[in-house]
Write an enzyme that holds these catalytic residues in place. Structure first.
Site, PDB file in Angstrom:
ATOM      1  CG  HIS A 284      11.876  21.365  -1.148  1.00  0.00           C
ATOM      2  ND1 HIS A 284      11.520  20.498  -0.158  1.00  0.00           N
ATOM      3  CD2 HIS A 284      11.702  22.609  -0.615  1.00  0.00           C
ATOM      4  CE1 HIS A 284      11.153  21.176   0.924  1.00  0.00           C
ATOM      5  NE2 HIS A 284      11.248  22.471   0.664  1.00  0.00           N
ATOM      6  CG  HIS A 324      14.681  13.439   3.962  1.00  0.00           C
ATOM      7  ND1 HIS A 324      15.121  14.260   4.965  1.00  0.00           N
ATOM      8  CD2 HIS A 324      13.528  13.966   3.497  1.00  0.00           C
ATOM      9  CE1 HIS A 324      14.259  15.240   5.099  1.00  0.00           C
ATOM     10  NE2 HIS A 324      13.285  15.101   4.227  1.00  0.00           N
ATOM     11  CG  ASP A 380       7.690  14.207  -1.997  1.00  0.00           C
ATOM     12  OD1 ASP A 380       6.529  14.478  -1.657  1.00  0.00           O
ATOM     13  OD2 ASP A 380       8.629  15.014  -1.981  1.00  0.00           O
TER      14      ASP A 380
HETATM   15  N1  ACO Z   1      18.846   7.867  -5.781  1.00  0.00           N
HETATM   16  C1  ACO Z   1      20.115   7.424  -5.963  1.00  0.00           C
HETATM   17  N2  ACO Z   1      21.166   7.842  -5.246  1.00  0.00           N
HETATM   18  C2  ACO Z   1      20.926   8.758  -4.298  1.00  0.00           C
HETATM   19  C3  ACO Z   1      19.629   9.282  -4.060  1.00  0.00           C
HETATM   20  C4  ACO Z   1      18.571   8.786  -4.837  1.00  0.00           C
HETATM   21  N3  ACO Z   1      17.318   9.224  -4.652  1.00  0.00           N
HETATM   22  N4  ACO Z   1      19.688  10.194  -3.061  1.00  0.00           N
HETATM   23  C5  ACO Z   1      20.973  10.249  -2.696  1.00  0.00           C
HETATM   24  N5  ACO Z   1      21.715   9.384  -3.441  1.00  0.00           N
HETATM   25  C6  ACO Z   1      23.152   9.108  -3.297  1.00  0.00           C
HETATM   26  C7  ACO Z   1      23.999  10.270  -3.797  1.00  0.00           C
HETATM   27  O1  ACO Z   1      24.324  10.114  -5.162  1.00  0.00           O
HETATM   28  C8  ACO Z   1      25.216  10.144  -2.899  1.00  0.00           C
HETATM   29  O2  ACO Z   1      25.978   9.073  -3.354  1.00  0.00           O
HETATM   30  P1  ACO Z   1      27.592   9.121  -3.273  1.00  0.00           P
HETATM   31  O3  ACO Z   1      27.907   9.138  -1.811  1.00  0.00           O
HETATM   32  O4  ACO Z   1      28.039   7.893  -3.982  1.00  0.00           O
HETATM   33  O5  ACO Z   1      28.011  10.375  -3.967  1.00  0.00           O
HETATM   34  C9  ACO Z   1      24.640   9.715  -1.564  1.00  0.00           C
HETATM   35  O6  ACO Z   1      23.428   9.000  -1.901  1.00  0.00           O
HETATM   36  C10 ACO Z   1      24.337  10.872  -0.634  1.00  0.00           C
HETATM   37  O7  ACO Z   1      23.417  11.728  -1.293  1.00  0.00           O
HETATM   38  P2  ACO Z   1      23.432  13.299  -1.219  1.00  0.00           P
HETATM   39  O8  ACO Z   1      23.013  13.861  -2.541  1.00  0.00           O
HETATM   40  O9  ACO Z   1      24.744  13.785  -0.660  1.00  0.00           O
HETATM   41  O10 ACO Z   1      22.317  13.565  -0.132  1.00  0.00           O
HETATM   42  P3  ACO Z   1      21.626  14.939   0.163  1.00  0.00           P
HETATM   43  O11 ACO Z   1      21.297  14.936   1.594  1.00  0.00           O
HETATM   44  O12 ACO Z   1      22.423  16.094  -0.355  1.00  0.00           O
HETATM   45  O13 ACO Z   1      20.304  14.887  -0.738  1.00  0.00           O
HETATM   46  C11 ACO Z   1      18.103  14.535  -1.439  1.00  0.00           C
HETATM   47  C12 ACO Z   1      19.058  14.597  -0.241  1.00  0.00           C
HETATM   48  C13 ACO Z   1      18.192  15.854  -2.252  1.00  0.00           C
HETATM   49  C14 ACO Z   1      16.672  14.391  -0.930  1.00  0.00           C
HETATM   50  C15 ACO Z   1      18.514  13.333  -2.321  1.00  0.00           C
HETATM   51  O14 ACO Z   1      18.410  12.140  -1.578  1.00  0.00           O
HETATM   52  C16 ACO Z   1      17.668  13.254  -3.602  1.00  0.00           C
HETATM   53  O15 ACO Z   1      17.973  13.933  -4.567  1.00  0.00           O
HETATM   54  N6  ACO Z   1      16.594  12.416  -3.583  1.00  0.00           N
HETATM   55  C17 ACO Z   1      15.699  12.321  -4.726  1.00  0.00           C
HETATM   56  C18 ACO Z   1      14.765  13.527  -4.748  1.00  0.00           C
HETATM   57  C19 ACO Z   1      13.691  13.444  -3.687  1.00  0.00           C
HETATM   58  O16 ACO Z   1      13.055  12.408  -3.482  1.00  0.00           O
HETATM   59  N7  ACO Z   1      13.487  14.585  -2.994  1.00  0.00           N
HETATM   60  C20 ACO Z   1      12.429  14.701  -1.970  1.00  0.00           C
HETATM   61  C21 ACO Z   1      13.017  14.982  -0.641  1.00  0.00           C
HETATM   62  S1  ACO Z   1      11.759  15.014   0.581  1.00  0.00           S
HETATM   63  C22 ACO Z   1      11.094  16.542   0.448  1.00  0.00           C
HETATM   64  O17 ACO Z   1      11.625  17.507   0.008  1.00  0.00           O
HETATM   65  C23 ACO Z   1       9.710  16.648   0.926  1.00  0.00           C
END
Ligand code: ACO
Length: 444
Positions: A284, A324, A380
């Site tokens: 987050h 996201h 971010d």
């Molecule tokens: N890098 C690589 N792969 C990713 C990323 C990433 N940053 N984000 C998602 N994916 C992939 C997942 O592995 C998944 O792949 P799959 O379908 O092969 O299993 C797919 O994309 C879907 O991802 P989910 O994890 O299901 O998406 P979710 O909505 O649950 O997660 C989140 C969203 C937590 C923001 C995620 O994208 C992440 O961890 N990003 C990196 C952390 C980050 O930047 N967080 C800031 C968010 S903005 C904020 O809070 C202000």
């Protein structure tokens, strides 16, 4: 719900988001149920009427991580994740970031309308004149270890404020709510700055009421021997814009934490402390910190392809600052932040890591893995670079986010309290543990 349980002949009456009803046929009993649709949504509680027998509890929905469940009705922030739209109370984020002040936005979020001159001056005055914290809070902060994470300090000291304002738990009294909100908006920057100074081993700088919200924040962080700290106008405005961008983001993890904890009718200091705790997590608010760690680990542009391959290889490494839950296109805040980065770097000099970030973005946006998963830079991705250029240490970034988000948390908290439909938050579970079994000691 599986296909066989759905009555394929059921047709929505009107638009995809409008009124209508859902016909559900339960293959266990052969019974058909009509569930009203409002705003493109059915009420989970209506499903309770669907029972396999008289002693059946009734149908529940299973939605870990709330992927498809609206927990409230809210008039504060609108997001269209597919189109990359973000609006506070109807105003596009781009216009607010360009023209408004953070405190104007905080007023808007809370009250639903932009303040007129008189309202604004009073709002700013009240917040400015509540920035001091009790001296015991200062002593409390001094008790932390020299290497304490400033988010831990902020979280604990905001929670501690509830003990200084015991009447804040009179949450259905509008005056009490108002003064608590003023106090939180006013004192969170002071606590945040004190946390910074403590970790640096520097004397605390008290608030300067002649300064604007962001100038004062920068002064409390950076002032040394000068009697009056003059923040660089580009830095003060950059911080203002970043605060506006982070002020609210509808039902995210920390806001849901504030609403969930607040639904127990605890005081707002405790509820906001819960939001700060949620924001601390690396998925987050902690993501901007992780972006810089990631860029440091990559080290050089030439290492980016190997890094991207590692991410795609699914070894647990993510491209931090990408992806996201809601935005499935470019995060509108990320666009503004990227532009802002250049403005700040004009003053501070170019950051070498910006080149790595830009190259990472370029490669990821062309890569099938990221494109097919609709992974774009989120807010971010670039904020960390700006904060670092402004002189903030990495572990402090989330604290800056928390200052801004306090405005949104408070607006959402009050909306939740005044919503007649809300009750104490209490999700259901699907129990997967043991059936009843007799106690037999294993301590032999
Ligand atoms: N890098 C690589 N792969 C990713 C990323 C990433 N940053 N984000 C998602 N994916 C992939 C997942 O592995 C998944 O792949 P799959 O379908 O092969 O299993 C797919 O994309 C879907 O991802 P989910 O994890 O299901 O998406 P979710 O909505 O649950 O997660 C989140 C969203 C937590 C923001 C995620 O994208 C992440 O961890 N990003 C990196 C952390 C980050 O930047 N967080 C800031 C968010 S903005 C904020 O809070 C202000």
């Amino acid at each position: 719900m599986t296909k066989t349980q759905t009555d394929a002949t059921a047709q929505p009456k009107s638009s995809t988001t409008g009124e209508g009803s859902l016909e559900i046929r339960d293959s266990r009993t052969g019974k058909t149920y009509t569930v009203p649709i409002t705003d493109g949504t059915i009420r989970a509680l209506d499903l309770r009427a669907i029972k396999a027998g008289d002693d059946d509890f009734g149908m529940m929905t299973y939605d870990p991580a709330f992927m498809n469940t609206a927990s409230c009705r809210s008039a504060i922030t609108f997001i269209d994740g597919d189109k990359g739209i973000l609006r506070y109370r109807g105003y596009p984020i781009e216009q607010l970031a360009e023209k408004a002040t953070f405190l104007e936005v905080a007023f808007l979020l809370r009250n639903g309308e932009l303040p007129d001159r008189e309202e604004y001056d009073k709002w700013v005055h009240d917040i400015t004149f509540h920035t001091y914290v009790h001296e015991n809070v200062r002593k409390f902060l001094e008790g932390f270890r020299y290497d304490a994470h400033p988010m831990s300090m902020l979280c604990s000291s905001v929670a501690a404020l509830s003990s200084f304002y015991p009447t804040a738990n009179d949450i259905f009294n509008p005056q009490e709510r108002h003064i608590s909100m003023i106090r939180l908006l006013a004192k969170v920057p002071t606590l945040a700055a004190f946390s910074y100074r403590h970790v640096k081993g520097l004397p605390f700088v008290y608030p300067d009421n002649d300064l604007s919200y962001t100038e004062n924040m920068l002064a409390m962080v950076a002032r040394m021997t000068e009697p009056k700290y003059q923040a660089h106008p580009v830095m003060a405005r950059a911080l203002e814009v970043l605060f506006i961008l982070h002020a609210d983001h509808e039902q995210n993890c920390s806001t849901s934490a504030v609403r969930g904890v607040g639904s127990s009718q605890v005081d707002p200091f405790s509820a906001v402390a819960a939001g700060i705790a949620a924001l601390f997590g690396p998925l987050h608010g902690g993501a901007n910190e992780q972006v810089l760690h990631m860029i440091k680990d990559i080290g050089d542009k030439k290492n980016i392809p190997a890094f991207i391959e590692g991410v795609k290889g699914g070894k647990g490494q993510k491209l931090m600052g990408f992806g996201h839950r809601v935005y499935k296109s470019y995060d509108p805040r990320a666009k503004i932040v990227k532009k802002l980065a250049y403005e700040v770097f004009e003053v501070t000099g170019m950051d070498r890591d910006l080149e790595i970030a830009l190259e990472l973005e370029r490669i990821a946006l062309e890569d099938e893995y990221f494109v097919s998963r609709k992974l774009y830079p989120n807010v971010d991705f670039y904020t960390g670079l700006i904060y670092r250029a402004m002189g903030f240490p990495t572990e402090y970034f989330t604290v800056l986010f928390a200052i801004a988000r306090t405005a949104g948390w408070l607006a959402q908290w009050e909306e939740m309290l005044l919503d007649k439909e809300q009750k104490i938050s209490r999700p259901r579970q699907i129990f997967t543990g043991h059936d009843e079994r007799p106690y037999r000691s294993r301590l032999l």
